[in-house]
Scaffold this motif. Sequence first.
Motif, PDB file in Angstrom:
ATOM      1  N   LEU A 122       0.834  -1.193   0.000  1.00 10.33           N
ATOM      2  CA  LEU A 122       0.000   0.000   0.000  1.00 10.33           C
ATOM      3  C   LEU A 122       0.872   1.248   0.000  1.00 10.33           C
ATOM      4  CD1 LEU A 122      -2.441  -1.118   2.856  1.00 10.33           C
ATOM      5  CD2 LEU A 122      -2.540  -1.731   0.426  1.00 10.33           C
ATOM      6  N   SER A 123       0.489   2.232  -0.796  1.00 11.99           N
ATOM      7  CA  SER A 123       1.247   3.483  -0.873  1.00 11.99           C
ATOM      8  C   SER A 123       0.286   4.663  -0.946  1.00 11.99           C
ATOM      9  CB  SER A 123       2.140   3.504  -2.122  1.00 11.99           C
ATOM     10  OG  SER A 123       3.172   2.558  -2.035  1.00 11.99           O
ATOM     11  N   VAL A 124       0.786   5.816  -0.530  1.00 13.63           N
ATOM     12  CA  VAL A 124       0.019   7.045  -0.702  1.00 13.63           C
ATOM     13  C   VAL A 124       0.137   7.469  -2.161  1.00 13.63           C
ATOM     14  CG1 VAL A 124       0.335   7.773   1.685  1.00 13.63           C
ATOM     15  CG2 VAL A 124       2.004   8.465  -0.045  1.00 13.63           C
ATOM     16  N   PHE A 125      -0.796   8.261  -2.621  1.00 14.20           N
ATOM     17  CA  PHE A 125      -0.818   8.642  -4.030  1.00 14.20           C
ATOM     18  C   PHE A 125       0.293   9.631  -4.362  1.00 14.20           C
ATOM     19  CE2 PHE A 125      -2.158  11.207  -7.656  1.00 14.20           C
ATOM     20  CZ  PHE A 125      -2.483  10.210  -8.570  1.00 14.20           C
ATOM     21  N   THR A 193      -3.697   5.677   2.876  1.00 11.46           N
ATOM     22  CA  THR A 193      -3.249   6.723   3.805  1.00 11.46           C
ATOM     23  C   THR A 193      -1.981   6.303   4.542  1.00 11.46           C
ATOM     24  OG1 THR A 193      -4.684   5.803   5.532  1.00 11.46           O
ATOM     25  CG2 THR A 193      -5.584   7.583   4.150  1.00 11.46           C
ATOM     26  N   GLU A 194      -1.512   5.078   4.311  1.00  8.39           N
ATOM     27  CA  GLU A 194      -0.303   4.599   4.961  1.00  8.39           C
ATOM     28  C   GLU A 194       0.508   3.767   3.981  1.00  8.39           C
ATOM     29  OE1 GLU A 194      -1.114   1.811   8.082  1.00  8.39           O
ATOM     30  OE2 GLU A 194      -2.841   0.969   7.048  1.00  8.39           O
TER      31      GLU A 194
END
Length: 312
Positions: A122-125, A193-194
């Motif tokens: 997971l990554s922030v945009f 968000t994380e």
Amino acid sequence: MRLVGVVDHDTTRADAVAREFDCKSFGSIDQMLTTHSEVQAASVAVPTVQHLKVARSLMEAGVDVLIEKPVAATLAEADELIRVAAEHKRIALVGHLERFNPAVRATLPIVRKPMFFEVHRLSVFTPRALDVDVVLDLMIHDLDVVLTFVKSEVKEIRAVGLPILSGKVDIANVRVEFESGCVANFTASRVSTERVRKLRFFQAGQYISIDYGRQDVLVFSVGKMPPKPKEGLGAASMDPQPSVNPDIQVAKPPIMGEEPLLAEIKAFLESVHGRSRPAVPLEDGRRALKLGLNILAEIGRHAGKVGMWVVS
């Protein structure tokens, strides 16, 4: 090794980087090759759709290449890269960075027959790499690692994905079943968000957890620890960890911390100097690309079934 120069169509940017690293700047590959024929190796970090054009030009000129992932935009382009590399006897390494993560390297010797994977990336945009979907941008790292661990053909794919902030799929959930019976669940998002980079898998009597970011591995074993491998990092004794259950042994394989990107570049240059097979050859890049493209096709089929339109 000596850094000869940087090539970029944006000559202002090329000049700035050249000044920072005390090298030459070039507006095209042809300009670099005609003025500096001593170039032996190059890192290809251009948009995916340009990989074939750029890497082919370099290899035909006798230059070995490190090609960023995904290796190409299509399987036909990947096949052409393989053909050109063979014809011109070039070293070509694909930049699947996690293959050089010390945690992954420490885990390889203790992999036996994994049967279930749970993977989250997971990554922030950020407005980078938006020329490809999240599957080929982020998930492909984990597809490559799981394919390396499982060593089995894919039997079935079920997948769903959505565009959120771009015109491509930004979040995806995938279930892959292999001919060996192993099942792998992947979740990848570039609108979170994380930041999460974790891979967990189970094999007979063991649960193994990898944290890519922390370069950390934990091995939970039921009963006695299985026999340690005779060779490799896993052959060293694993550090025992406290456990609340006496029937579960917890251990950590020894890990030599290293920046994966540096390890990748070093491995590439070692292959160049020794004319040896690269750690991640073009064929491995093609294998991960094939699975990624098949996942995107399944996402498209799912979107059609439920009446969604996915831009890709």
